[in-house]
Design an enzyme around this catalytic site. Structure first.
Site, PDB file in Angstrom:
ATOM      1  CG  HIS A  17      -1.949  -0.992   1.345  1.00  0.00           C
ATOM      2  ND1 HIS A  17      -2.089  -1.822   2.432  1.00  0.00           N
ATOM      3  CD2 HIS A  17      -2.968  -1.311   0.509  1.00  0.00           C
ATOM      4  CE1 HIS A  17      -3.135  -2.616   2.262  1.00  0.00           C
ATOM      5  NE2 HIS A  17      -3.689  -2.340   1.100  1.00  0.00           N
ATOM      6  CE  LYS A  41     -13.338  -6.776   1.969  1.00  0.00           C
ATOM      7  NZ  LYS A  41     -12.067  -6.374   1.381  1.00  0.00           N
ATOM      8  NE  ARG A  90      -2.810  -7.053  -4.439  1.00  0.00           N
ATOM      9  CZ  ARG A  90      -3.614  -7.324  -3.435  1.00  0.00           C
ATOM     10  NH1 ARG A  90      -3.107  -7.683  -2.296  1.00  0.00           N
ATOM     11  NH2 ARG A  90      -4.912  -7.255  -3.565  1.00  0.00           N
ATOM     12  CB  SER A 128      -4.320  -6.575   4.495  1.00  0.00           C
ATOM     13  OG  SER A 128      -3.978  -5.312   4.009  1.00  0.00           O
TER      14      SER A 128
END
Ligand code: ADP
Length: 160
Positions: A17, A41, A90, A128
């Protein structure tokens, strides 16, 4: 003034990040890192903890503002006069989800453009969730997150 929003869960913020934020700062006059209050979440870190960890991670950067938001991202972008949404790409696995999101956001508000940035290759497989999983098992995450985040992860899992 060119303003960009970098939204995400940041649960917790990682070096990937930070790499994206550093690249964005070079392209925009102001970057707003925005923690999304996504109730679907179930985050490991509270919103406040995530905000604090981001603040500490960007002290070396000018023109970065840390905030949280709720509701439609494109509305939040307009309220902040941001014309760009930054997302990190990514591996190929990110593409389909990000593509759908970008097209949806464009159909909601055409004047807000999603900009994809690639991190340094060494962060291409960092997430994460990986940090949380390895951290819970007391693995070494020192190359993946800043030291203050590593400390917070250990504390969260009750590891000395
Ligand atoms: P979200 O729940 O919105 O995916 P994340 O915090 O997981 O929130 O990610 C926010 C953004 O940062 C996403 O665009 C994601 O692809 C990107 N990102 C996450 N990890 C990395 C990384 N290691 N390198 C580059 N971009 C990343």
């Amino acid at each position: 003034m060119k303003i960009a929003i970098y939204p995400g869960s940041f649960d917790p913020i990682t070096n990937g990040h930070i790499d994206i934020i550093e690249r964005a700062v070079g392209l925009f006059d102001k970057v707003i890192v925005a923690v999304s209050k996504n109730f679907e979440k179930n985050p490991l870190f509270s919103e406040r903890e995530r905000l604090e960890m981001i603040e500490k991670s960007v002290v070396h950067l000018d023109n970065v503002v840390v905030d949280s938001f709720q509701g439609l991202l494109v509305n939040y972008a307009s309220e902040n006069n941001a014309k760009a949404i930054i997302r990190g790409l990514r591996a190929l696995s990110d593409f389909e989800f990000e593509f759908k999101m970008a097209l949806m956001n464009r159909s909601l508000k055409d004047e807000v453009t999603t900009v994809f940035l690639m991190p340094h290759a060494k962060y291409t497989h960092l997430s994460s969730s990986l940090v949380r999983e390895v951290g819970e098992l007391n693995g070494d995450v020192s190359k993946l997150v800043p030291s203050h985040v590593m400390k917070a992860v250990k504390e969260k899992f009750g590891i000395e």
